[in-house]
Design a protein around this motif. Structure first.
Motif, mmCIF file in Angstrom:
data_model
loop_
_atom_site.group_PDB
_atom_site.id
_atom_site.type_symbol
_atom_site.label_atom_id
_atom_site.label_comp_id
_atom_site.label_asym_id
_atom_site.label_seq_id
_atom_site.Cartn_x
_atom_site.Cartn_y
_atom_site.Cartn_z
ATOM 1 N N LEU A 6 -39.076 -11.528 63.469
ATOM 2 C CA LEU A 6 -39.365 -12.672 62.623
ATOM 3 C C LEU A 6 -40.839 -12.677 62.233
ATOM 4 N N ASN A 7 -41.091 -12.734 60.955
ATOM 5 C CA ASN A 7 -42.417 -13.025 60.436
ATOM 6 C C ASN A 7 -42.316 -14.454 59.908
ATOM 7 N N PRO A 8 -42.412 -15.467 60.768
ATOM 8 C CA PRO A 8 -42.069 -16.825 60.318
ATOM 9 C C PRO A 8 -42.803 -17.224 59.041
ATOM 10 N N GLN A 9 -42.067 -17.746 58.098
ATOM 11 C CA GLN A 9 -42.639 -18.198 56.832
ATOM 12 C C GLN A 9 -42.293 -19.665 56.635
ATOM 13 N N ILE A 10 -43.276 -20.455 56.302
ATOM 14 C CA ILE A 10 -43.029 -21.878 56.065
ATOM 15 C C ILE A 10 -42.110 -22.027 54.861
ATOM 16 N N PRO A 11 -40.965 -22.701 55.032
ATOM 17 C CA PRO A 11 -40.071 -22.907 53.886
ATOM 18 C C PRO A 11 -40.801 -23.608 52.747
ATOM 19 N N GLY A 12 -40.570 -23.117 51.548
ATOM 20 C CA GLY A 12 -41.232 -23.710 50.400
ATOM 21 C C GLY A 12 -42.589 -23.117 50.107
ATOM 22 N N SER A 13 -42.902 -21.964 50.715
ATOM 23 C CA SER A 13 -44.161 -21.279 50.426
ATOM 24 C C SER A 13 -43.859 -19.990 49.679
ATOM 25 N N GLY A 14 -44.895 -19.350 49.148
ATOM 26 C CA GLY A 14 -44.722 -18.070 48.474
ATOM 27 C C GLY A 14 -44.304 -18.230 47.018
ATOM 28 N N TRP A 15 -44.088 -17.081 46.374
ATOM 29 C CA TRP A 15 -43.816 -17.081 44.943
ATOM 30 C C TRP A 15 -42.472 -17.711 44.597
ATOM 31 N N ALA A 16 -41.504 -17.635 45.504
ATOM 32 C CA ALA A 16 -40.185 -18.205 45.206
ATOM 33 C C ALA A 16 -40.239 -19.721 45.096
ATOM 34 N N ALA A 17 -41.257 -20.341 45.687
ATOM 35 C CA ALA A 17 -41.419 -21.799 45.635
ATOM 36 C C ALA A 17 -42.841 -22.132 45.199
ATOM 37 N N GLU A 18 -43.272 -21.467 44.139
ATOM 38 C CA GLU A 18 -44.673 -21.538 43.716
ATOM 39 C C GLU A 18 -45.149 -22.974 43.491
ATOM 40 N N ASP A 19 -44.352 -23.781 42.805
ATOM 41 C CA ASP A 19 -44.781 -25.149 42.486
ATOM 42 C C ASP A 19 -44.959 -25.981 43.754
ATOM 43 N N ASN A 20 -44.004 -25.865 44.670
ATOM 44 C CA ASN A 20 -44.105 -26.618 45.922
ATOM 45 C C ASN A 20 -45.293 -26.154 46.758
ATOM 46 N N ALA A 21 -45.494 -24.834 46.837
ATOM 47 C CA ALA A 21 -46.594 -24.287 47.629
ATOM 48 C C ALA A 21 -47.942 -24.742 47.087
ATOM 49 N N LYS A 22 -48.057 -24.828 45.775
ATOM 50 C CA LYS A 22 -49.305 -25.290 45.178
ATOM 51 C C LYS A 22 -49.493 -26.786 45.384
ATOM 52 N N ALA A 23 -48.400 -27.547 45.282
ATOM 53 C CA ALA A 23 -48.490 -28.996 45.445
ATOM 54 C C ALA A 23 -48.898 -29.386 46.857
ATOM 55 N N ARG A 24 -48.495 -28.593 47.839
ATOM 56 C CA ARG A 24 -48.802 -28.892 49.245
ATOM 57 C C ARG A 24 -49.971 -28.064 49.773
ATOM 58 N N ARG A 25 -50.691 -27.447 48.896
ATOM 59 C CA ARG A 25 -51.781 -26.554 49.266
ATOM 60 C C ARG A 25 -52.869 -27.279 50.064
ATOM 61 N N PRO A 26 -53.325 -26.725 51.214
ATOM 62 C CA PRO A 26 -52.771 -25.522 51.863
ATOM 63 C C PRO A 26 -51.540 -25.875 52.695
ATOM 64 N N ILE A 27 -50.422 -25.277 52.359
ATOM 65 C CA ILE A 27 -49.157 -25.628 52.992
ATOM 66 C C ILE A 27 -49.149 -25.311 54.486
ATOM 67 N N GLY A 28 -50.046 -24.409 54.915
ATOM 68 C CA GLY A 28 -50.142 -24.101 56.336
ATOM 69 C C GLY A 28 -50.608 -25.275 57.173
ATOM 70 N N ARG A 29 -51.188 -26.299 56.549
ATOM 71 C CA ARG A 29 -51.627 -27.495 57.260
ATOM 72 C C ARG A 29 -50.745 -28.701 56.955
ATOM 73 N N ASP A 30 -49.620 -28.461 56.297
ATOM 74 C CA ASP A 30 -48.695 -29.541 55.966
ATOM 75 C C ASP A 30 -47.729 -29.745 57.129
#
Length: 416
Positions: A7-31
């Motif tokens: 597992l390379n855990p990835q926060i759901p809603g991050s990355g290019w597949a969820a670009e709008d959400n990832a930008k809205a919650r930027r930095p999503i790693g602290r959400d």
């Protein structure tokens, strides 16, 4: 053969597949809400993998990933949570990055998780290649990120890794530890001449480890507690062994290498090097024994469906993040210009399938891919499913269904 998931855990809603959400919650790693979703998904996958028969669950160590990718900040702590939720599956940080750790703190934390899981721990140890965090957390040892280029900085990282591992092994094996390291400028005890003024001298002299305190009440060594549940310590693994130098040292240190070498012939060559060096160390392994290989696996009822489901989910994130670190080199073929780096455009599912970094297709397609490795290494011990482009990108039910299909239709064909 035994089977693991990485597992390379990835926060759901991050990355290019969820670009709008990832930008809205930027930095999503602290959400906070987003991280809670990650915890839920990883826990679900771990329990599912344990139930359906996978042999091990592996997770890496990375820090400062504000983007939400490779979000496994402390694998020992994370796996402690999963140890309490699972029953039989082996748990493996793959690995803890030793040049970023204090050796005694690392030895203690590893021993604790080994006890919490009652021996289900396999310990991956790594050098660390990402300078954003390695240069910060490794500064106490003047250790920067590994570059695998034989430079002065790379050699320093290599030496610090070896010295931290040496001290950890001593801490696990010896009831009373006394050591002075010139590599790390590290003394046990500190100062090495002894710690004066220990108030509980009589108590330690009566109940402590022999040699801890001398007749003058001076602490001359320390006892690192607890010792691991497994004797003398959990089996050591190493990700992702590519350079010949790392393969050779893994053999010398009794470490099992996990390799991310796509082409079966390339992997067989590394496995042969490992086998030969192990032989020089007095360990008679068959070709592929005590080694593992990692591949991306995505399955569906048809090859077209598998490519549509998993291919598009992995390629852009993989190329964008791993490409600048040089991982696109694993996609190189003989037709590529050897003087030019592999372009990100070639980091797609077709190329991944072509070089067999990914096995995408039906269960039969995947079985044929595994068999091609076994044709070259009949005694390959471990096969790992790299969950790149799945958890955190695809619906959780899709991820679990892929694992269940592998467990029911592939594992029985190759299981010991």
């Amino acid at each position: 053969m035994k089977f693991a998931i990485f597992l390379n855990p990835q926060i759901p809603g991050s990355g290019w597949a969820a670009e709008d959400n990832a930008k809205a919650r930027r930095p999503i790693g602290r959400d906070v809400e987003s991280y809670q979703k990650l915890l839920h998904e990883v826990r679900e996958i771990a329990v599912h993998a344990d139930r359906i028969g996978f042999d091990a669950l592996m997770m890496t160590e990375h820090h400062f990933h504000s983007e939400g990718f490779e979000f496994s900040v402390n694998p020992l702590m994370f796996l402690t949570d999963l140890a309490a939720r699972t029953e039989r599956i082996l748990l493996a940080p793959l690995g803890i990055v030793l040049p970023a750790w204090d050796p005694i703190r690392a030895a203690e934390d590893v021993a604790l998780l080994d006890h919490f899981s009652k021996g289900r721990l396999r310990l991956g140890v790594a050098r660390g290649y990402q300078n954003r965090w390695m240069n910060v957390l490794g500064q106490r040892w003047q250790a920067a990120a590994a570059r695998s280029d034989g430079s002065k900085s790379d050699n320093r990282n290599f030496d610090v890794f070896g010295e931290v591992l040496k001290i950890m092994k001593m801490a696990w094996a010896q009831d009373s530890l006394r050591y002075k390291s010139d590599v790390l400028d590290y003394e046990v005890p500190a100062p090495y001449s002894g710690i004066e003024g220990w108030p509980a001298a009589d108590w330690t002299r009566t109940f402590g480890a022999p040699g801890e305190i001398d007749e003058n009440g001076i602490i001359q060594s320390v006892s690192v507690c607890p010792k691991p549940y497994q004797n003398p310590h959990p089996e050591l693994w190493q990700p992702f062994t590519v350079s010949d130098r790392s393969v050779i040292r893994a053999a010398q240190e009794g470490i099992m290498p996990w390799m991310f070498t796509p082409n079966p012939d390339d992997h067989a060559a590394k496995a042969k090097l490992y086998q030969e060096e192990c032989g020089r160390q007095g360990k008679d392994y068959k070709l592929g024994e005590h080694t593992g290989i990692l591949k991306i696996v995505g399955m569906a009822d048809t090859r077209e469906e598998a490519i549509a489901t998993y291919g598009t989910g992995m390629q852009k994130d993989f190329a964008s993040f791993f490409g600048p670190f040089g991982y696109l080199e694993v996609l190189r073929t003989k037709e590529d210009d050897k003087h030019k780096p592999v372009s990100p455009e070639k980091g797609d599912f077709k190329r991944m399938n072509e070089v067999e970094m990914a096995l995408l297709g039906t269960p039969d397609d995947v079985k044929r891919g595994i068999q091609r490795m076994l044709d070259r290494m009949p005694d390959l011990e471990w096969f790992g499913l790299f969950m790149q482009g799945q958890q955190g990108v695809l619906p959780l039910d899709t991820v679990k269904r892929n694992l269940e299909m592998f467990a029911t239709k592939v594992i029985p064909e190759f299981q010991d």
